[in-house]
Design an enzyme around this catalytic site. Structure first.
Site, PDB file in Angstrom:
ATOM      1  N   CYS B  85       0.838  -1.203   0.000  1.00  0.00           N
ATOM      2  CA  CYS B  85       0.000   0.000   0.000  1.00  0.00           C
ATOM      3  C   CYS B  85       0.875   1.256   0.000  1.00  0.00           C
ATOM      4  O   CYS B  85       1.533   1.530  -0.976  1.00  0.00           O
ATOM      5  CB  CYS B  85      -0.960  -0.065   1.196  1.00  0.00           C
ATOM      6  SG  CYS B  85      -2.359   1.042   1.043  1.00  0.00           S
ATOM      7  N   HIS B 202      -3.510  -5.804   1.105  1.00  0.00           N
ATOM      8  CA  HIS B 202      -2.861  -6.003   2.407  1.00  0.00           C
ATOM      9  C   HIS B 202      -2.836  -7.474   2.819  1.00  0.00           C
ATOM     10  O   HIS B 202      -3.712  -7.910   3.565  1.00  0.00           O
ATOM     11  CB  HIS B 202      -3.621  -5.217   3.481  1.00  0.00           C
ATOM     12  CG  HIS B 202      -3.419  -3.740   3.418  1.00  0.00           C
ATOM     13  ND1 HIS B 202      -2.341  -3.115   3.997  1.00  0.00           N
ATOM     14  CD2 HIS B 202      -4.150  -2.761   2.829  1.00  0.00           C
ATOM     15  CE1 HIS B 202      -2.423  -1.804   3.777  1.00  0.00           C
ATOM     16  NE2 HIS B 202      -3.507  -1.563   3.071  1.00  0.00           N
ATOM     17  N   GLU B 204      -1.016  -8.783   4.996  1.00  0.00           N
ATOM     18  CA  GLU B 204      -0.803  -8.871   6.456  1.00  0.00           C
ATOM     19  C   GLU B 204      -2.120  -8.760   7.221  1.00  0.00           C
ATOM     20  O   GLU B 204      -2.176  -9.039   8.409  1.00  0.00           O
ATOM     21  CB  GLU B 204       0.210  -7.808   6.908  1.00  0.00           C
ATOM     22  CG  GLU B 204      -0.327  -6.398   7.099  1.00  0.00           C
ATOM     23  CD  GLU B 204      -0.582  -5.634   5.810  1.00  0.00           C
ATOM     24  OE1 GLU B 204      -0.582  -6.249   4.720  1.00  0.00           O
ATOM     25  OE2 GLU B 204      -0.806  -4.402   5.886  1.00  0.00           O
TER      26      GLU B 204
END
Lengths: 90, 232
Positions: B85, B202, B204
């Site tokens: 990002c 994302h 994560e």
């Protein structure tokens, strides 16, 4: 030393999609300004800086654009010296 | 096996990234953007967020941080660097990846789960995936529209450097599946050497099924499996 005022105009490169300009274009059309052909949104930075000459001031601003202020992938820039105040600065 | 999460003022994905790296076995540190030195690390992670409030351009000021010189040096020695990002935006601004991320074509911040297709599995980041596998991963960005000049875009496709692409449930890169207007539905790219990956989604935030998806976990476990071989 002279204190120069500069305007740095940063605009989206031609051919690059400018969604913000497109949205404003739509808004202008819906308000009746159908003659508006295209809207592009950029930004203007106003800088005051001390330099020995107008050329030196413009050269410094150009270097700033290359290093930080404009992204060469998406933006073009123009530097204009808009004012000079003799004897200012130190 | 050590990972560094580089943190900028305005980063907000740093803890998630820290946890994901730890989860797969990396000894992980936060490295503040004003610190120097990444020689002790095997993996560098640039988190998402809004470094410096996205002032000027997303990532433009972060890339002037002292630590970025070390990130560039680490990458040029072949060290794996992952930018997510805002981290992707910073990698583009720094020149480690080509192109730029501009305003979403829909002019809205897009926060939702999307589907992305894995285009390459020969990278340290993606070796645990199947080619063509479709992952469900969240996005959260206002400026994720990947742009570059035509030559660069064609080179990226020609050299197979698109790693992830936004797709529909059937794995097709349709306009409807593209949340931001990115050229050819690009969601993530790599550099020529394949050791720097930038992606808008994302992974994560998709590392445990309780979060809605654990499709992102394999990216980190791929790194955990590949990194020891890279550093020897």
């Amino acid at each position: 030393m002279t204190r120069y005022s500069l305007e740095i105009r940063i605009k989206p490169r031609p051919g690059l999609l400018d969604p913000e300009g497109k949205a404003i274009h739509h808004a202008l059309h819906s308000l009746g300004w159908g003659e508006v052909d295209e809207v592009r949104v950029g930004k203007v930075l106003y800088l005051d800086l001390d330099a020995d000459s107008e050329a030196a001031a413009a050269e410094a601003a150009t270097a700033m654009c290359r290093k930080l202020l404009a992204n060469p992938v998406t933006e073009d820039f123009e530097v204009a010296v808009t004012g000079a105040l003799e004897g200012a600065g130190s | 096996m050590k990972a560094a999460v580089v943190t900028f003022p305005g980063s907000n994905g740093d803890y998630d990234l820290y946890k994901a790296a730890q989860q797969v076995g990396f000894e992980t540190d936060f490295v503040w953007h004003r610190e120097r030195g990444l020689d002790d690390y095997d993996l560098v992670l640039l988190p998402g967020g809004f470094s410096y409030g996205d002032y000027l351009r997303a990532g433009a000021i972060a890339r002037m941080s002292p630590i970025m010189e070390d990130v560039v040096a680490f990458a040029s020695k072949g060290g794996p660097v992952l930018g997510i990002c805002n981290g992707f935006q910073t990698l583009c601004e720094s020149g480690l990846l080509p192109g730029a991320l501009v305003r979403n074509d829909v002019l809205r911040f897009q926060g939702m789960d999307v589907r992305i297709r894995v285009e390459r599995t020969d990278l340290a980041f993606t070796s645990g995936y199947e080619e063509g596998q479709v992952l469900r991963i969240p996005i959260a960005h206002g400026e994720g529209n990947f742009e570059a000049d035509k030559d660069t875009l064609e080179r990226l496709e020609g050299e197979g450097r698109v790693v992830f692409r936004y797709v529909d449930r059937h794995g097709n890169p349709t306009d409807e599946a593209n949340p931001n207007g990115s050229w050819h539905n690009i969601a993530g790219i790599t550099n020529e050497a394949g050791n720097v990956l930038g992606m808008m989604p994302h992974p994560e935030r998709a590392t445990e099924s309780i979060l809605g998806s654990d499709d992102g976990l394999s990216l980190f476990s791929s790194l955990a499996a590949s990194v020891p071989a890279l550093s020897t």
